[in-house]
Design a protein around this motif. Structure first.
Motif, PDB file in Angstrom:
ATOM      1  N   LEU A 284      72.868  17.402  42.575  1.00 18.01           N
ATOM      2  CA  LEU A 284      72.016  17.861  41.875  1.00 18.01           C
ATOM      3  C   LEU A 284      70.860  18.194  42.684  1.00 18.01           C
ATOM      4  O   LEU A 284      70.599  17.282  43.805  1.00 18.01           O
ATOM      5  N   THR A 285      69.904  19.231  42.525  1.00 16.77           N
ATOM      6  CA  THR A 285      68.684  19.355  42.910  1.00 16.77           C
ATOM      7  C   THR A 285      67.903  18.637  41.931  1.00 16.77           C
ATOM      8  O   THR A 285      67.871  18.931  40.819  1.00 16.77           O
TER       9      THR A 285
ATOM     10  N   ILE B 247      62.498   9.861  40.255  1.00 21.29           N
ATOM     11  CA  ILE B 247      63.842  10.049  40.563  1.00 21.29           C
ATOM     12  C   ILE B 247      64.048   9.235  41.920  1.00 21.29           C
ATOM     13  O   ILE B 247      65.106   9.808  42.545  1.00 21.29           O
ATOM     14  N   SER B 248      63.545   8.180  41.937  1.00 23.34           N
ATOM     15  CA  SER B 248      63.753   7.625  43.436  1.00 23.34           C
ATOM     16  C   SER B 248      65.136   6.890  43.371  1.00 23.34           C
ATOM     17  O   SER B 248      65.719   6.370  42.210  1.00 23.34           O
ATOM     18  N   GLY B 249      65.948   7.064  44.431  1.00 26.86           N
ATOM     19  CA  GLY B 249      67.602   6.314  44.586  1.00 26.86           C
ATOM     20  C   GLY B 249      68.395   7.405  43.804  1.00 26.86           C
ATOM     21  O   GLY B 249      69.623   6.669  43.687  1.00 26.86           O
ATOM     22  N   MET B 250      68.044   8.444  43.390  1.00 23.72           N
ATOM     23  CA  MET B 250      68.918   9.278  42.910  1.00 23.72           C
ATOM     24  C   MET B 250      69.709  10.341  43.663  1.00 23.72           C
ATOM     25  O   MET B 250      70.768  11.071  43.263  1.00 23.72           O
ATOM     26  N   ASN B 251      69.323  10.305  44.924  1.00 24.69           N
ATOM     27  CA  ASN B 251      69.789  11.182  46.019  1.00 24.69           C
ATOM     28  C   ASN B 251      70.116  12.759  45.535  1.00 24.69           C
ATOM     29  O   ASN B 251      70.890  13.518  45.670  1.00 24.69           O
ATOM     30  N   PHE B 252      68.985  13.073  44.753  1.00 22.51           N
ATOM     31  CA  PHE B 252      68.833  14.451  44.682  1.00 22.51           C
ATOM     32  C   PHE B 252      68.455  15.349  45.880  1.00 22.51           C
ATOM     33  O   PHE B 252      67.756  14.675  46.647  1.00 22.51           O
ATOM     34  N   ARG B 253      69.035  16.371  45.883  1.00 23.85           N
ATOM     35  CA  ARG B 253      68.644  17.242  47.056  1.00 23.85           C
ATOM     36  C   ARG B 253      67.292  17.812  46.812  1.00 23.85           C
ATOM     37  O   ARG B 253      67.011  18.378  45.583  1.00 23.85           O
ATOM     38  N   PRO B 254      66.398  17.826  47.797  1.00 23.11           N
ATOM     39  CA  PRO B 254      65.159  18.354  47.432  1.00 23.11           C
ATOM     40  C   PRO B 254      65.224  20.030  47.397  1.00 23.11           C
ATOM     41  O   PRO B 254      65.913  20.497  48.061  1.00 23.11           O
ATOM     42  N   PRO B 255      64.297  20.675  46.363  1.00 21.60           N
ATOM     43  CA  PRO B 255      64.476  21.949  46.354  1.00 21.60           C
ATOM     44  C   PRO B 255      64.029  22.630  47.538  1.00 21.60           C
ATOM     45  O   PRO B 255      63.017  22.214  48.247  1.00 21.60           O
TER      46      PRO B 255
END
Length: 290
Positions: free
Chosen positions: A145-146, A155-163
């Motif tokens: 996810l982004t 959203i720390s530690g959630m491995n989101f893709r930065p926009p």
């Protein structure tokens, strides 16, 4: 006429979190709106309010619906309302405020103000917006996810893709910004979905959003039905890819380019329109062999 029509104003909500998704431009393959619908069905959500559509929709673009098949001559017109629903998970210390409907055509700032006023009335502190976008991703690869948030700790530690997007935005982007400006904790999460399967509802994207929502809200969601729908989606696309040589070749190109370039920009790939046309042609011919 009131722009927000209340059915009831519940006063016993447990630290509610608002979750919003809108059909249309922000909702590729219906992944985001389907996630909210799933939550509503899972937790037997009840409607508490609806936004009157008169001031927010171009009815030539988002037309009302009518069903004339009953033959009684008195069919009701169904207008494109945005509904606000309450879902109360049994084994949780929090409730959901769900917002669902089509992206409005106009007066977006006023529209967002109405939703955020309702959020304040219902005791919401955190607003989560969901979206989905067409991307160069393969249907059987894991979905990353982004995400963005008013406070990175959310959203720390959630491995989101930065926009990394710059360009026109939709109501999801505007609502996220408005919620942040109004002082709400705000999180926006987007699922990238395979552009060549855009004509199918992408339950795999919905599932990825639900799993991330569990982390963001602390509310557990038993999603066995959605997991099975995600498997069905992946299998349906896989069968189409395997059976159609041209489509298989295009997907293999996409996979090879992804392996070579990692998360970098992709070049010399088949376009989403090419891939989608191949998949839709195959499914159409399979369903109608004549």
């Amino acid at each position: 006429m009131a722009e927000l029509n209340w059915d009831e104003r519940p006063s016993d909500l447990r630290d509610p979190v608002m979750v919003a998704a809108f059909g249309g431009w922000n909702d590729a393959a219906a992944a985001a709106s389907s996630a909210v619908v799933f939550l509503g069905e899972k937790f037997a959500a009840t409607r508490v309010a609806a936004i009157d559509p008169e001031e927010f929709y171009d009815f030539q673009a988002t037309r009302p619906l009518i069903d004339l098949t009953s033959g009684d001559g008195n069919a009701a017109v169904v207008w494109p309302e945005v509904e606000v629903l309450v879902a109360r998970p049994a084994d949780s210390s929090r409730d959901f405020i769900l917002v669902a409907g089509a992206e409005p055509s106009m007066r977006w700032r006023a529209f967002c103000g109405i939703l955020l006023d309702a959020a304040g009335t219902l005791g919401v502190r955190r607003v989560v917006t969901l979206g989905s976008l067409l991307a160069d991703v393969v249907h059987n690869h894991p979905i990353r996810l982004t995400g963005m948030a008013s406070d990175p700790a959310l959203i720390s530690g959630m491995n989101f893709r930065p926009p990394s997007y710059a360009g026109p935005t939709g109501i999801v982007g505007v609502l996220h910004h408005a919620a942040t400006e109004a002082g709400f904790e705000s999180v926006s999460m987007w699922a990238p979905v395979s552009h060549y399967a855009a004509g199918l509802t992408n339950a795999k994207g919905s599932l990825a959003l639900i799993r991330a929502l569990e982390r963001v809200t602390g509310i557990d969601v038993e999603a066995g039905d959605l997991e099975r729908a995600a498997d069905s989606f992946e299998n349906q696309v896989a069968r189409a890819v395997e059976a159609e040589p041209r489509l298989r070749q295009l997907v293999e190109q996409l996979e090879d380019a992804a392996e070579r370039a990692g998360d970098g920009p992709q070049e010399d790939l088949p376009t989403g329109d090419e891939l989608a046309a191949e998949l839709e042609k195959f499914l159409r011919e399979r369903d109608d062999p004549a």
